[in-house]
Design a protein around this motif. Structure first.
Motif: not given
Length: 175
Positions: A121-150
């Protein structure tokens, strides 16, 4: 689906919302108007997400020190994740919503909290913080798929090791 016969659960509908808004169809024009409003939404999701992420961080901290009943600690982590999941999708942060969905399913299927649960849960929290601070909207493409898979794989490893089975979409375990 397995060849075994499974009984469907019947959930009686709560008619409160129907009583408030009535019945009938919604015109295609109204549906299209709302879809356009969602697609053209210019509201910044980051401040809203920051509030939910702060709640999640506090819930993780409370769980690390065992401050409260297990059910309450899980609920306190689940609620901000649920809010992030729903709101992120509405503001076109599909990758954030997808990741939150994985953790939400994870939290809904745990019965106790240990260090591994909190690390996930903490790794998830940190990941979301980074994504949101960097305004990474959308589905993330291959990167988003890889993050979700991991993230899914980490949750599966937890359930396989700790429970001996992996939860399915309907809440049952396979193993």
């Amino acid at each position: 689906m397995s060849s075994q016969n499974t009984k469907a659960r019947v959930i009686k509908a709560n008619l409160t919302l129907q009583a408030k808004i009535g019945t009938g169809t919604i015109s295609e024009e109204k549906v299209q108007t709302m879809q356009t409003a969602l697609e053209n939404n210019k509201i910044d999701f980051a401040p809203m997400a920051a509030q939910f992420l702060a709640q999640l961080e506090a819930a993780i901290s409370a769980a690390r020190i065992g401050e409260g009943e297990v059910e309450t600690l899980i609920k306190n982590m689940t609620e901000p994740v649920m809010q992030i999941k729903g709101n992120a999708a509405m503001f076109n942060y599909r990758m954030v919503s997808n990741l939150a969905n994985v953790v939400l399913n994870f939290l809904e299927n745990i019965e106790k909290i240990d260090g591994v649960v909190l690390d996930i849960v903490d790794a998830h929290h940190k990941t979301l913080n980074i994504l949101i601070k960097n305004k990474m909207s959308g589905d993330g493409g291959a990167y988003g798929t890889q993050l979700e898979s991991e993230l899914r794989d980490a949750c599966k490893r937890y359930f396989t090791k700790k429970v001996g089975a992996i939860p399915t979409a309907d809440g049952y375990f396979v193993g």
